[in-house]
Every structure is written in structure tokens, then in C-alpha cells.
Design an enzyme around this catalytic site. Structure first.
Site, mmCIF file in Angstrom:
data_model
loop_
_atom_site.group_PDB
_atom_site.id
_atom_site.type_symbol
_atom_site.label_atom_id
_atom_site.label_comp_id
_atom_site.label_asym_id
_atom_site.label_seq_id
_atom_site.Cartn_x
_atom_site.Cartn_y
_atom_site.Cartn_z
ATOM 1 N N LYS A 120 5.997 3.980 6.205
ATOM 2 C CA LYS A 120 4.698 4.474 5.715
ATOM 3 C C LYS A 120 4.839 5.075 4.306
ATOM 4 C CE LYS A 120 0.670 6.341 5.420
ATOM 5 N NZ LYS A 120 -0.626 5.735 5.485
ATOM 6 N N CYS A 129 -3.646 10.176 -0.210
ATOM 7 C CA CYS A 129 -2.490 9.421 0.288
ATOM 8 C C CYS A 129 -1.498 9.117 -0.821
ATOM 9 C CB CYS A 129 -2.987 8.142 0.940
ATOM 10 S SG CYS A 129 -4.234 8.478 2.181
HETATM 11 N N1 SAJ Z 1 -6.078 2.399 -7.698
HETATM 12 C C1 SAJ Z 1 -5.901 1.992 -9.020
HETATM 13 N N2 SAJ Z 1 -5.598 0.687 -9.267
HETATM 14 C C2 SAJ Z 1 -5.484 -0.225 -8.257
HETATM 15 C C3 SAJ Z 1 -5.660 0.190 -6.918
HETATM 16 C C4 SAJ Z 1 -5.968 1.517 -6.673
HETATM 17 O O1 SAJ Z 1 -5.995 2.780 -9.970
HETATM 18 O O2 SAJ Z 1 -5.232 -1.406 -8.567
HETATM 19 C C5 SAJ Z 1 -6.390 3.818 -7.428
HETATM 20 C C6 SAJ Z 1 -7.743 4.026 -6.735
HETATM 21 O O3 SAJ Z 1 -8.797 4.035 -7.675
HETATM 22 C C7 SAJ Z 1 -7.519 5.371 -6.067
HETATM 23 C C8 SAJ Z 1 -6.038 5.313 -5.660
HETATM 24 O O4 SAJ Z 1 -5.452 4.303 -6.473
HETATM 25 O O5 SAJ Z 1 -7.704 6.435 -6.974
HETATM 26 C C9 SAJ Z 1 -5.795 4.995 -4.203
HETATM 27 O O6 SAJ Z 1 -6.627 3.954 -3.777
HETATM 28 P P1 SAJ Z 1 -6.131 2.780 -2.792
HETATM 29 O O7 SAJ Z 1 -7.303 1.940 -2.478
HETATM 30 O O8 SAJ Z 1 -4.941 2.098 -3.350
HETATM 31 O O9 SAJ Z 1 -5.565 3.534 -1.510
HETATM 32 P P2 SAJ Z 1 -6.117 4.707 -0.530
HETATM 33 O O10 SAJ Z 1 -5.485 5.991 -0.977
HETATM 34 O O11 SAJ Z 1 -7.590 4.675 -0.381
HETATM 35 O O12 SAJ Z 1 -5.426 4.228 0.841
HETATM 36 C C10 SAJ Z 1 -3.998 4.073 0.875
HETATM 37 C C11 SAJ Z 1 -3.674 2.700 1.463
HETATM 38 N N3 SAJ Z 1 -2.259 2.386 1.260
HETATM 39 C C12 SAJ Z 1 -1.865 1.231 0.683
HETATM 40 O O13 SAJ Z 1 -2.626 0.403 0.278
HETATM 41 C C13 SAJ Z 1 -0.389 1.025 0.577
HETATM 42 C C14 SAJ Z 1 -4.030 2.685 2.947
HETATM 43 O O14 SAJ Z 1 -3.624 1.458 3.552
HETATM 44 C C15 SAJ Z 1 -3.345 3.864 3.662
HETATM 45 O O15 SAJ Z 1 -3.663 3.874 5.056
HETATM 46 C C16 SAJ Z 1 -3.859 5.134 3.026
HETATM 47 O O16 SAJ Z 1 -3.450 5.115 1.654
HETATM 48 C C17 SAJ Z 1 -3.270 6.318 3.746
HETATM 49 O O17 SAJ Z 1 -4.005 6.963 4.516
HETATM 50 O O18 SAJ Z 1 -2.060 6.570 3.613
#
Ligand code: SAJ
Length: 389
Positions: free
Chosen positions: A202, A256
Site C-alpha cells: 500500500k 493519501c
Molecule cells: N495528481 C496530479 N497529477 C496526476 C494525478 C494526480 O497532480 O497526474 C494530484 C491530484 O490532483 C491530487 C493528488 O495528486 O491532488 C492525489 O490524487 P490521486 O487521484 O492520484 O489519488 P487520491 O489521493 O485521490 O487516491 C490515492 C489512490 N492511490 C493511487 O492511485 C496509487 C487510491 O487508489 C488510494 O486508495 C488512495 O490514494 C488512498 O486512500 O490511499
């Protein structure tokens, strides 16, 4: 496992525990959903569910109406106990898993031999074994496993049902018991391992994403120095069959990705590890954006419409949102107009655009995609999140 005869108690009715409780209840279990926040329990019992998780409201209502889900502030004796409370960071970026331990303390008095205890909360490696020692000293023959949640906010129910799950028990019987339980309500594959490996997987998943976003953010700051368009660069580079650069943004938010990497580097890595450098880059991006906006002001009183406040696109959550942080910092000495269709009390898009000189894209909500070009004419447009791409 006969679903009809089993009782499940889920501690923590947040963005993971609540959908999980509804899903488990809809699969035939008798579920007690426990939360310490009584106001939240009241809202849930009245079906006052707002947010971006489609179908969660109706699933909740159904579970309550059919009396398969009971909301409570008190943990009950159950065949299965699931811990889904948030884990946090201290100000020194040390893991703070006190809420998990608080739940453990309250579960202890109701435990019976052969109960199954599952920890879904993200934890530093070795936490499940530690908890297992405490619990088993109190009650013998318990089954204990770590089954980290992997759901993406905005698509929680779908991911809860369809994602593969890594399940690691503190021994083989625990792994098998946990597998048997999850197999009753998820469709994804169940990947069995140890509790320590499940914890590590994780943390690695979220660190992987954070590091990769940091790369995109660093590229965007470098391209700015060369006056080259980052989005065009990424589009072209990603045509290579083995390159997949993520999207740069104003920083990384949510509870996260900005937290979990610290759980991994906490005990073993030095401060200049790649993972901690990535955290730094993603945090520095916020300062960089603030500086860029300030540098674009022609007059002190220019109105700056900031598009987006939430931590990512198409969700309302403001948790650790870089966009909100940027807006707050700008507001100290700049005339900011807050715009976010997901956040109450902010200005409608057209009104904000009509009275602003500068438009700043911070979150790529779908509703911003259809802004007509004429609304942006004669304005300085700074896009840090691919809003206008
Ligand atoms: N972000 C970027 N660029 C990208 C993708 C995301 O800047 O290309 C930013 C988003 O805007 C945001 C942050 O990253 O600020 C996180 O967004 P996210 O959609 O990547 O992830 P979370 O935090 O909403 O959810 C993550 C997920 N983990 C992964 O994709 C590895 C989810 O599957 C987990 O269950 C969750 O964390 C968690 O609870 O740990």
C-alpha cells in the site's frame, strides 16, 4: 462463510468505511457502522449524504431501511471487526496512528476467540503484527489481517467492488479467513500475502504515484524556464511506447499521497531519498505557483479568478488541497475571487470571469472545460492544472 449468520462492525465511517459498511450490508451481513462523531452519525441516519460518490446515498438508505446497517458510536461484539479510521502525520512528518490504537482499545473488551479483525487503515510496516500481539494477549485464537483500502475518491464504490485486493494475515489462517470474507462482496482478484507485505504494498503504491507526479511537476517548472509548453511536451513524450508521464498540477493533495510516503521512509531512509525529494518537489510546487501568479499582476488591485479549490478534479473534498493553500496565500495581499462549482459560497464561473483581469487554473473540474474562449479574451490566463487543455 455464510453471510446471513455473520455480524460485522466497521469502525470509522469516512470515505472508506462508509461505502464499505453499505456494501457489506448489501451483501447480507448485519453491520454496525461506528463513528465517534455523533453529528455525522445523525446526518447519515437522516440520509443527508452529499458528495461525489454516485449511488452511495441510495445504498446507504437501502441498508438502513432493511435494517442491515445500524449506525452507532459504540463498538459491538461481532464476528468481524474492520478498522477504517484515518492515519495521520505529526508536524515532524512522523506517522500518527493513534486513532487506530484508540479503536483497538475499544475493541479489546468485546473480542471473542475466532473473531476476525481486519485493518484497512494505511499503516507503517509491522503495525498489524504489533496490534496482533496486543489483541492475542487479551483474547486467544483471533484472526488478524491487513487489507489496505485502494479506492479512488470519486469512484469509491466501483473500485471497492472491482479492484484487486492485497490481503495479508499475521498467519496463514488469518489470511484465509480474511480472503473468505472479502470474497463474499468483491469481484476483483484477492492477492494473498503476509500482513507486513500488505502494509508495504500500500505504501509503495501511493509513493509510486507521488514520485511520478513529482516528476511531472519538475518537468513543468523546467519547461517554464525554457518557455516550452509542458502539456505539449507530455503529449509528445507519451507517444513513446514505454513513457507515461503523469499530469503536472499545483501540488499534490488529499490525505493519501501527501501522507503515505512518509510512512515508508519514516524509519529506514535518509532525508535525501528519492521519495522524500518527491514530497519536497510536490510541496515546493505550491510556492512556485504562488510566485508565478504574483509575478503576473500588473496592478496591485487586479482581480484574480482562481478556478478550483478542491484537492483534485471533480471532487468536493478540500483535504490538504494545494489549490486551497495557494488561494489562501494569495488572499493575504491579492484580490482573489474563489470559483469552484463543488464548493459552496464561491462565485459562479461567468460572474467571476467577467470581473477578473487574471484567470488562474488550479483544478481541472469538467465544468471549467466548457468555458467559451471569448470569456478569456484580453485576460492573463495561467493554467497550472490543464484546465484549458
Ligand atoms: N495528481 C496530479 N497529477 C496526476 C494525478 C494526480 O497532480 O497526474 C494530484 C491530484 O490532483 C491530487 C493528488 O495528486 O491532488 C492525489 O490524487 P490521486 O487521484 O492520484 O489519488 P487520491 O489521493 O485521490 O487516491 C490515492 C489512490 N492511490 C493511487 O492511485 C496509487 C487510491 O487508489 C488510494 O486508495 C488512495 O490514494 C488512498 O486512500 O490511499
Amino acid at each position: 462463510m455464510s453471510s446471513k449468520s455473520r455480524t460485522v462492525c466497521i469502525s470509522g465511517l469516512g470515505q472508506v468505511g462508509l461505502p464499505l459498511a453499505c456494501l457489506v450490508a448489501s451483501s447480507g451481513f448485519d453491520v454496525t457502522g461506528v463513528d465517534t462523531n455523533k453529528d455525522w452519525l445523525k446526518l447519515l441516519s437522516e440520509g443527508m449524504l452529499e458528495g461525489n460518490e454516485k449511488e452511495l446515498g441510495s445504498l446507504l438508505k437501502q441498508a438502513l431501511d432493511r435494517r442491515k446497517l445500524k449506525l452507532s458510536s459504540v463498538i459491538e461484539q461481532s464476528d468481524v471487526h474492520i478498522i477504517a479510521v484515518p492515519t495521520l502525520l505529526t508536524h515532524q512528518n512522523q506517522p500518527d496512528i493513534s486513532r487506530v490504537y484508540q479503536v483497538v482499545e475499544t475493541i479489546l473488551p468485546v473480542l471473542r476467540p475466532h473473531d476476525l479483525v481486519i485493518i484497512e487503515s494505511t499503516c507503517p510496516i509491522g503495525t498489524t503484527e504489533k496490534i496482533s500481539r496486543t489483541m492475542r494477549a487479551h483474547t486467544p485464537l483471533l484472526h488478524i489481517a491487513h487489507c489496505p483500502e485502494r479506492v479512488l475518491p470519486g469512484s469509491v464504490l466501483n473500485e471497492l467492488i472491482n479492484n484487486d485486493r492485497v490481503i495479508g494475515g499475521v498467519n496463514e489462517t488469518s489470511t484465509l479467513k480474511a480472503e473468505e470474507f472479502y470474497a463474499t462482496f468483491i469481484k476483483g482478484n484477492i492477492l494473498k500475502t503476509t500482513s507486513r507485505m500488505a502494509e508495504a504494498v500500500k505504501l509503495a503504491e501511493n509513493s509510486f504515484r507521488d514520485v511520478n507526479i513529482a516528476f511531472a511537476n519538475e518537468i513543468s517548472m523546467l519547461m517554464d524556464q525554457f518557455d516550452l509548453n509542458t502539456n505539449e511536451l507530455i503529449r509528445l513524450a507519451n507517444r513513446h511506447p514505454r513513457v507515461d508521464i503523469l499530469k503536472p498540477g499545483p501540488g499534490v493533495g488529499g490525505h493519501c499521497l501527501s501522507v503515505d510516503p512518509w510512512f515508508l521512509i519514516d524509519s529506514k531512509s535518509s532525508s535525501n531519498s528519492l521519495i522524500s525529494r518527491a514530497r519536497e518537489v510536490n510541496t515546493l510546487k505550491i510556492d512556485w505557483v504562488v510566485d508565478k501568479v504574483k509575478a503576473s499582476l500588473k496592478n496591485k488591485d487586479d482581480a484574480v479568478a482562481c478556478l478550483g479549490l478542491s484537492y483534485k478534479a471533480n471532487v468536493s473534498s478540500l483535504d490538504a488541497s494545494p489549490a486551497l493553500e495557494i488561494v489562501k496565500r494569495l488572499e493575504m495581499d491579492t484580490n482573489v475571487i474563489r470559483v469552484d462549482p463543488f464548493v459552496k459560497g464561491t462565485e459562479p464561473i461567468s460572474k467571476a470571469l467577467s470581473r477578473s483581469q487574471i484567470v488562474v487554473g488550479l483544478v481541472a473540474h469538467d465544468e471549467f472545460k466548457n468555458i467559451p474562449c471569448k470569456y478569456l479574451e484580453n485576460k492573463i490566463v495561467l493554467d497550472f492544472a490543464g484546465v484549458f487543455e
